[in-house]
Design an enzyme around this catalytic site. Structure first.
Site, PDB file in Angstrom:
ATOM      1  N   GLU A  43      23.377   9.314   2.341  1.00 50.73           N
ATOM      2  CA  GLU A  43      23.174   7.874   2.450  1.00 50.73           C
ATOM      3  C   GLU A  43      23.146   7.237   1.059  1.00 50.73           C
ATOM      4  O   GLU A  43      22.428   7.713   0.175  1.00 50.73           O
ATOM      5  CB  GLU A  43      21.859   7.566   3.177  1.00 50.73           C
ATOM      6  CG  GLU A  43      21.827   8.059   4.610  1.00 50.73           C
ATOM      7  CD  GLU A  43      20.596   7.595   5.366  1.00 50.73           C
ATOM      8  OE1 GLU A  43      19.870   6.713   4.858  1.00 50.73           O
ATOM      9  OE2 GLU A  43      20.355   8.103   6.478  1.00 50.73           O
ATOM     10  N   TYR A  79      12.754  -6.485   9.786  1.00 50.99           N
ATOM     11  CA  TYR A  79      12.952  -5.074  10.116  1.00 50.99           C
ATOM     12  C   TYR A  79      11.966  -4.682  11.213  1.00 50.99           C
ATOM     13  O   TYR A  79      10.765  -4.893  11.091  1.00 50.99           O
ATOM     14  CB  TYR A  79      12.751  -4.172   8.894  1.00 50.99           C
ATOM     15  CG  TYR A  79      12.976  -2.724   9.251  1.00 50.99           C
ATOM     16  CD1 TYR A  79      14.270  -2.227   9.375  1.00 50.99           C
ATOM     17  CD2 TYR A  79      11.913  -1.877   9.533  1.00 50.99           C
ATOM     18  CE1 TYR A  79      14.496  -0.910   9.749  1.00 50.99           C
ATOM     19  CE2 TYR A  79      12.125  -0.565   9.905  1.00 50.99           C
ATOM     20  CZ  TYR A  79      13.422  -0.094  10.014  1.00 50.99           C
ATOM     21  OH  TYR A  79      13.637   1.201  10.397  1.00 50.99           O
ATOM     22  N   ARG A 100      -2.707  10.839   1.973  1.00 49.53           N
ATOM     23  CA  ARG A 100      -3.431  11.603   2.981  1.00 49.53           C
ATOM     24  C   ARG A 100      -4.032  12.845   2.337  1.00 49.53           C
ATOM     25  O   ARG A 100      -3.305  13.647   1.750  1.00 49.53           O
ATOM     26  CB  ARG A 100      -2.498  12.015   4.116  1.00 49.53           C
ATOM     27  CG  ARG A 100      -1.933  10.847   4.891  1.00 49.53           C
ATOM     28  CD  ARG A 100      -1.135  11.359   6.071  1.00 49.53           C
ATOM     29  NE  ARG A 100      -0.416  10.286   6.734  1.00 49.53           N
ATOM     30  CZ  ARG A 100       0.478  10.473   7.683  1.00 49.53           C
ATOM     31  NH1 ARG A 100       0.767  11.699   8.080  1.00 49.53           N
ATOM     32  NH2 ARG A 100       1.093   9.449   8.243  1.00 49.53           N
ATOM     33  N   ARG A 122       0.858  -1.183   0.000  1.00 49.99           N
ATOM     34  CA  ARG A 122       0.000   0.000   0.000  1.00 49.99           C
ATOM     35  C   ARG A 122       0.895   1.235   0.000  1.00 49.99           C
ATOM     36  O   ARG A 122       2.052   1.175   0.397  1.00 49.99           O
ATOM     37  CB  ARG A 122      -0.939   0.002   1.211  1.00 49.99           C
ATOM     38  CG  ARG A 122      -0.213   0.051   2.532  1.00 49.99           C
ATOM     39  CD  ARG A 122      -1.176  -0.048   3.710  1.00 49.99           C
ATOM     40  NE  ARG A 122      -0.466   0.090   4.971  1.00 49.99           N
ATOM     41  CZ  ARG A 122      -0.171   1.228   5.560  1.00 49.99           C
ATOM     42  NH1 ARG A 122      -0.528   2.371   4.976  1.00 49.99           N
ATOM     43  NH2 ARG A 122       0.478   1.272   6.705  1.00 49.99           N
ATOM     44  N   ARG A 148      20.001  -5.473   2.362  1.00 55.69           N
ATOM     45  CA  ARG A 148      20.500  -4.253   1.760  1.00 55.69           C
ATOM     46  C   ARG A 148      21.352  -3.555   2.808  1.00 55.69           C
ATOM     47  O   ARG A 148      21.062  -3.592   4.002  1.00 55.69           O
ATOM     48  CB  ARG A 148      19.362  -3.332   1.325  1.00 55.69           C
ATOM     49  CG  ARG A 148      18.533  -3.873   0.178  1.00 55.69           C
ATOM     50  CD  ARG A 148      19.303  -3.971  -1.106  1.00 55.69           C
ATOM     51  NE  ARG A 148      19.658  -2.665  -1.649  1.00 55.69           N
ATOM     52  CZ  ARG A 148      20.448  -2.481  -2.707  1.00 55.69           C
ATOM     53  NH1 ARG A 148      21.003  -3.524  -3.315  1.00 55.69           N
ATOM     54  NH2 ARG A 148      20.723  -1.268  -3.148  1.00 55.69           N
ATOM     55  N   ARG A 203      19.260  10.015   0.386  1.00 53.69           N
ATOM     56  CA  ARG A 203      18.816  11.147   1.186  1.00 53.69           C
ATOM     57  C   ARG A 203      19.993  11.802   1.882  1.00 53.69           C
ATOM     58  O   ARG A 203      21.082  11.233   1.968  1.00 53.69           O
ATOM     59  CB  ARG A 203      17.758  10.727   2.205  1.00 53.69           C
ATOM     60  CG  ARG A 203      18.217   9.695   3.216  1.00 53.69           C
ATOM     61  CD  ARG A 203      17.059   9.313   4.149  1.00 53.69           C
ATOM     62  NE  ARG A 203      17.457   8.353   5.162  1.00 53.69           N
ATOM     63  CZ  ARG A 203      16.678   7.950   6.168  1.00 53.69           C
ATOM     64  NH1 ARG A 203      15.466   8.454   6.292  1.00 53.69           N
ATOM     65  NH2 ARG A 203      17.106   7.067   7.051  1.00 53.69           N
ATOM     66  N   ASP A 218      10.688  -1.487  13.847  1.00 47.77           N
ATOM     67  CA  ASP A 218      10.784  -0.156  14.427  1.00 47.77           C
ATOM     68  C   ASP A 218      11.227  -0.311  15.876  1.00 47.77           C
ATOM     69  O   ASP A 218      11.089  -1.375  16.481  1.00 47.77           O
ATOM     70  CB  ASP A 218       9.432   0.556  14.365  1.00 47.77           C
ATOM     71  CG  ASP A 218       9.083   1.013  12.954  1.00 47.77           C
ATOM     72  OD1 ASP A 218      10.018   1.322  12.188  1.00 47.77           O
ATOM     73  OD2 ASP A 218       7.879   1.041  12.605  1.00 47.77           O
TER      74      ASP A 218
END
Length: 369
Positions: A299, A347, A175, A171, A248, A279, A349
């Protein structure tokens, strides 16, 4: 045996377990192959600026228990993550919101934005996306995809979007409000003084040995403790016996600049393929710094090779199947418990790392507060 637990890795998972074990009267030893604690959330202070050595980390959660937990060990500022995307000379707000759409199409209302996106999706006529490009186009239309997704994604993964599987993008949040807050979570911020201080608090009272590679001294270290909490790479633990899991990696170029404010924002993504870095992070903006100079990090995403720092697991079908084979081996271990991002090939958070560590503590040590 001198210790109840040997914890391999001084990152967030291991530090939380060590804190809870200490409260339960258990004795832990942490060994860390790097020269510092805190794993990938390590912050190095340079001229009063907390430099996120391994990339930007913004703490965010909707879990009140986790928020209350971390606030015991650090005071958080009110930083809100509002990254900018730069495509050539154009600047857009992220996540995709009305500020983004207004800049892109010169419109003002949600209905106008929805109409343009729906029209572009309808014109493409994609019913069964066969790759990431088709999946993204079917979700956001051509303009958003071409300017803000395509180049950035290709740099992140090192291959053309048409060569990436569709499931990578399940997805893409759109917003239709003028809100640049990247996260929906209720609680968000950066520890004042950096993450290293938070981990130092978690590790108070626990012995930590830095510059120690567990795998090189496994036999003598194993003999010191009744159980081992292993937060390193699960395939490396087994000497890659079943095959190598893919990651990665990220390379950073960090420099100090003789200017107070380089880019006006902590995070600016470069979304065109021709710019080699993904970035630029300007670290002082995480803590609203007013220092006379600034420090930035570019990066660069790269394919992981043995010896590189693993960052993002490549959770495709092949790698997930291989991980399941390693997990089956791990479950037969009597003395070793695997945890964290590398131990679980997933991964996480930061709030999810803490939650997983506390869940293990409940199982191993009894209910935690």
């Amino acid at each position: 045996m001198k210790y109840d637990y040997l914890i391999v890795g001084a990152g967030l998972f291991g530090a939380v377990f060590a804190q809870e074990a200490k409260k339960k009267g258990r004795k832990c030893l942490i060994v860390e192959r790097r020269s510092h604690i805190a794993g990938n959330i390590y912050c190095e202070e340079i001229h009063g600026i907390q430099v996120h050595r391994y990339g930007a980390h913004i703490f965010h959660t909707s879990d009140r228990r986790i928020w209350d937990y971390v606030c015991r060990f650090a005071e958080f500022n009110n930083y809100i993550n509002s990254p900018i995307a730069r495509y050539k000379k154009e600047l857009y707000n992220l996540p995709f919101n009305m500020n983004t759409f207004s800049k892109m199409w010169g419109i003002a209302t949600p209905d106008e934005a929805k109409a343009i996106i729906e029209s572009q999706i309808a014109d493409l006529g994609i019913t069964q996306p066969g790759n990431l490009e088709e999946q993204a186009l079917s979700l956001v239309g051509r303009d958003v995809y071409e300017k803000l997704i395509k180049g950035y994604t290709e740099k992140q993964w090192g291959r053309d979007c048409r060569d990436l599987p569709a499931f990578i993008i399940r997805r893409l949040p759109l917003r239709f409000t003028y809100d640049n807050n990247y996260f929906n979570d209720r609680f968000q911020g950066i520890p004042i003084g950096g993450y290293t201080k938070l981990v130092e608090k978690l590790l108070e009272g626990t012995e930590v040995r830095l510059n120690v590679d567990y795998l090189e001294h496994r036999q003598e270290l194993d003999a010191l403790a009744g159980k081992i909490i292993y937060t390193g790479m699960i395939d490396q633990f087994y000497d890659y016996a079943l095959g190598v899991l893919q990651y990665r990696s990220v390379r950073f170029e960090t420099e100090e600049l003789e200017t107070e404010n380089y880019q006006g924002n902590a995070v600016v993504n470069y979304t065109e393929r021709e710019v080699p870095y993904t970035r630029i992070i300007e670290h002082k903006h995480f803590e609203f710094g007013k220092q006379p100079t600034t420090i930035i990090s570019r990066e660069y995403s790269s394919e992981w090779q043995k010896g590189d720092e693993p960052y993002y697991p490549v959770n495709d079908e092949r790698n997930n199947a291989l991980y399941e084979q390693y997990r089956a081996k791990a479950e037969s271990e009597k003395k070793v418990i695997f945890g964290g991002r590398l131990g679980g090939y997933k991964y996480y958070d930061m709030d999810k790392v803490i939650a997983a560590a506390l869940e293990l503590c409940d199982t191993e040590l009894g209910d935690t507060e």
